[in-house]
Design an enzyme around this catalytic site. Structure first.
Site, PDB file in Angstrom:
ATOM      1  N   GLN A   1       0.963   4.260  -8.647  1.00 55.90           N
ATOM      2  CA  GLN A   1      -0.051   4.565  -9.677  1.00 55.90           C
ATOM      3  C   GLN A   1       0.564   5.140 -10.944  1.00 55.90           C
ATOM      4  OE1 GLN A   1      -3.002   3.530  -9.405  1.00 55.90           O
ATOM      5  NE2 GLN A   1      -3.323   3.273  -7.224  1.00 55.90           N
TER       6      GLN A   1
ATOM      7  N   CYS B   1      -7.423   5.029   1.243  1.00 57.64           N
ATOM      8  CA  CYS B   1      -6.203   5.179   2.063  1.00 57.64           C
ATOM      9  C   CYS B   1      -5.645   6.600   1.998  1.00 57.64           C
ATOM     10  CB  CYS B   1      -5.133   4.156   1.678  1.00 57.64           C
ATOM     11  SG  CYS B   1      -5.609   2.476   2.022  1.00 57.64           S
TER      12      CYS B   1
ATOM     13  N   ASP C   1       6.520   7.568  -4.507  1.00 61.59           N
ATOM     14  CA  ASP C   1       5.504   6.517  -4.465  1.00 61.59           C
ATOM     15  C   ASP C   1       4.944   6.403  -5.884  1.00 61.59           C
ATOM     16  OD1 ASP C   1       3.203   5.055  -4.359  1.00 61.59           O
ATOM     17  OD2 ASP C   1       2.335   6.110  -2.648  1.00 61.59           O
TER      18      ASP C   1
ATOM     19  N   LYS D   1      -0.631  -4.045  -9.382  1.00 62.83           N
ATOM     20  CA  LYS D   1      -1.326  -2.944 -10.056  1.00 62.83           C
ATOM     21  C   LYS D   1      -0.852  -2.820 -11.499  1.00 62.83           C
ATOM     22  CE  LYS D   1      -1.618  -0.168  -5.817  1.00 62.83           C
ATOM     23  NZ  LYS D   1      -3.007  -0.254  -5.384  1.00 62.83           N
TER      24      LYS D   1
ATOM     25  N   HIS E   1      -0.644   8.599   0.217  1.00 64.10           N
ATOM     26  CA  HIS E   1      -1.330   7.364   0.621  1.00 64.10           C
ATOM     27  C   HIS E   1      -0.905   7.051   2.059  1.00 64.10           C
ATOM     28  CE1 HIS E   1      -2.129   2.992   0.611  1.00 64.10           C
ATOM     29  NE2 HIS E   1      -2.912   3.198  -0.424  1.00 64.10           N
TER      30      HIS E   1
HETATM   31  N1  PMP Z   1       0.563   4.266  -2.851  1.00 65.73           N
HETATM   32  C1  PMP Z   1      -0.455   4.478  -3.707  1.00 65.73           C
HETATM   33  C2  PMP Z   1      -0.513   5.789  -4.435  1.00 65.73           C
HETATM   34  C3  PMP Z   1      -1.413   3.491  -3.900  1.00 65.73           C
HETATM   35  O1  PMP Z   1      -2.432   3.723  -4.738  1.00 65.73           O
HETATM   36  C4  PMP Z   1      -1.295   2.280  -3.198  1.00 65.73           C
HETATM   37  C5  PMP Z   1      -2.351   1.204  -3.372  1.00 65.73           C
HETATM   38  N2  PMP Z   1      -3.663   1.648  -3.163  1.00 65.73           N
HETATM   39  C6  PMP Z   1      -0.218   2.114  -2.350  1.00 65.73           C
HETATM   40  C7  PMP Z   1       0.693   3.117  -2.191  1.00 65.73           C
HETATM   41  C8  PMP Z   1      -0.023   0.855  -1.570  1.00 65.73           C
HETATM   42  O2  PMP Z   1       0.168  -0.217  -2.438  1.00 65.73           O
HETATM   43  P1  PMP Z   1       0.218  -1.701  -1.843  1.00 65.73           P
HETATM   44  O3  PMP Z   1      -1.081  -1.909  -1.155  1.00 65.73           O
HETATM   45  O4  PMP Z   1       0.396  -2.558  -3.042  1.00 65.73           O
HETATM   46  O5  PMP Z   1       1.368  -1.743  -0.911  1.00 65.73           O
END
Ligand code: PMP
Length: 425
Positions: free
Chosen positions: A221, A383, A218, A244, A141
């Site tokens: 998910q 992203c 990370d 999430k 991401h």
């Molecule tokens: N890593 C992953 C795999 C994500 O899916 C996301 C959210 N789309 C993030 C990081 C970032 O999360 P946040 O926007 O809550 O900081």
């Protein structure tokens, strides 16, 4: 087999915990919930972006403001003590949720992104230099990819990427070659928010630790929908976001091994994180407060713990099994339509999301058409722009599932996808 694994979820019961799922959508979006023509039942399939919030989590926030709203750590009056205890205990609950040793290892942040920046700035800027390497995966991401990229530019450390193969899995032979004695940090997404790939984090951690590098996971998910244990993964750091996982926006967590967090310098300076200050110098509070400068997000931190308890009560194994069934159904049905391309590994080996494209229909158009059917999905690069470049597309549509979704909702999505194909044929 425990009750959790053996009994399927009572989804109808669970849906009662989320009144938002009963609302209708459509009409004028400038007056939420009240627009003319808002008569289509909501089908919420954008859970990988943000999940919905059960009443008891909303109630925890309201109770804080109604009953014991106060600043933490600073007061000896009753409200401050109540708020402090609840806020501190919230760290214990979140620590338990991911198998951390205790609250010392859990720093509350704004979200996953901030947790990554915290480590990149507080550890990376101090520790990295020319000759050092940070190893990421091609499916990171932007929160991780951009952050380490920038830290690399500032420190002279090189950033390398473990390639993703045709099926959307990591090339672990390449990983074994890329991770060397020059590697200082391996940062990998646990479950890809685009491909759905479940990465072999424990194997990556073994490779990293063989070369005395740290591993940052990370887990944005994965923590929401499967049991995650930091020791099983071999994680040195792990990050996730409350929004999430049935919790509120504005709060997330960084797990860090205690001895590493002890050695790291603070990320932000200010109140609440200091022990002693003179005009010349300062010393730091104990963990985790050393990393929580200023008045924290007390209400949401407390509600974050409530969300963990809610998920524990429902049962993470059951949530995972339910999502697996929904994902397989959605994958197979979409795949059966010849004009759909799905990204990532096969149905039986992925997290609870499906990113796809329909021939001749832009993901944004698709998302807009399915919205007419009340279906919320996401369209864009999620992203992961470099990964989309590699896939040869600018965008994809993504449906993502959670504990309260049903097969019938996926049928509505499929009907809407068919309508889009018809429209653009
Ligand atoms: N890593 C992953 C795999 C994500 O899916 C996301 C959210 N789309 C993030 C990081 C970032 O999360 P946040 O926007 O809550 O900081």
């Amino acid at each position: 087999m425990g009750v959790q694994e053996s009994e399927p979820l009572d989804v109808e019961r669970i849906r009662e915990d989320f009144p938002i799922l009963g609302r209708k959508v459509g009409g004028d979006v400038s007056t939420p919930g009240e627009g003319p023509g808002d008569d289509t039942p909501l089908v919420y399939l954008d859970n990988a972006a943000t999940s919905q919030t059960p009443d008891r989590v909303v109630d925890a926030i309201a109770e804080y403001y109604r009953v014991y709203n106060s600043n933490v750590h600073r007061g000896i009056h009753s409200l401050s003590q109540e708020a402090s205890v609840a806020y501190e205990e919230a760290h214990d609950t979140v620590a338990d949720f991911v198998g951390a040793e205790g609250r010392e290892e859990i720093v509350f942040t704004k979200n996953t992104t901030e947790a990554m920046n915290l480590v990149a700035y507080a550890w990376g800027l101090e520790e990295l230099g020319p000759g050092d390497e940070v190893v990421l995966t091609e499916m990171e991401h932007h929160a991780s990819l951009v952050t380490w990229q920038q830290i690399g530019k500032r420190t002279g450390a090189a950033v390398k990427y473990i390639p993703v193969d045709e099926q959307g899995r990591l090339d672990m032979d390449a990983a074994a070659e890329l991770i060397t004695d020059d590697t200082r940090m391996v940062s990998a997404v646990h479950v890809s928010n685009t491909l759905g790939t479940i990465n072999p984090i424990a194997d990556l951690a073994d490779l990293a630790h063989d070369h005395d590098a740290y591993v940052f996971v990370d887990a944005a998910q994965s923590v929401p929908n499967r049991p995650v244990d930091v020791s099983d993964l071999g994680a040195d750091f792990l990050a996730f976001s409350a929004h999430k996982m049935c919790g509120p926006t504005g709060v997330g967590a960084l797990y860090g091994r205690e001895h590493i967090l002890e050695e790291m310098q603070p990320y932000l300076y200010g109140g609440d994180m200091i022990r002693k200050v003179t005009y010349d110098d300062a010393t730091w509070e104990d963990l985790p407060w050393k990393f929580e400068a200023g008045t924290p997000n007390v209400a949401d931190g407390i509600a974050f713990a409530e969300a963990c308890e809610y998920l524990d009560d429902v049962g993470l194994e059951r949530i995972q099994a339910h999502e697996q069934q929904l994902t397989e159904y959605a994958y197979e049905e979409l795949d059966a339509r010849g004009d759909v391309t799905i990204y990532g590994p096969p149905a039986d080996d992925r997290g609870g999301l499906v990113a796809f494209n329909v021939d001749g229909v832009h993901a944004h158009d698709l998302s807009s058409i399915v919205n007419d059917y009340g279906v919320a999905i996401r369209a864009g690069d999620h992203c992961t722009q470099p990964l989309h470049d590699k896939l040869g597309v600018a965008a994809s549509a993504r449906a993502s599932f959670y504990l309260y979704n049903t097969r019938e909702e996926i049928d509505v999505l499929l009907e809407a996808v068919d309508a889009a194909v018809e429209l653009f044929a």
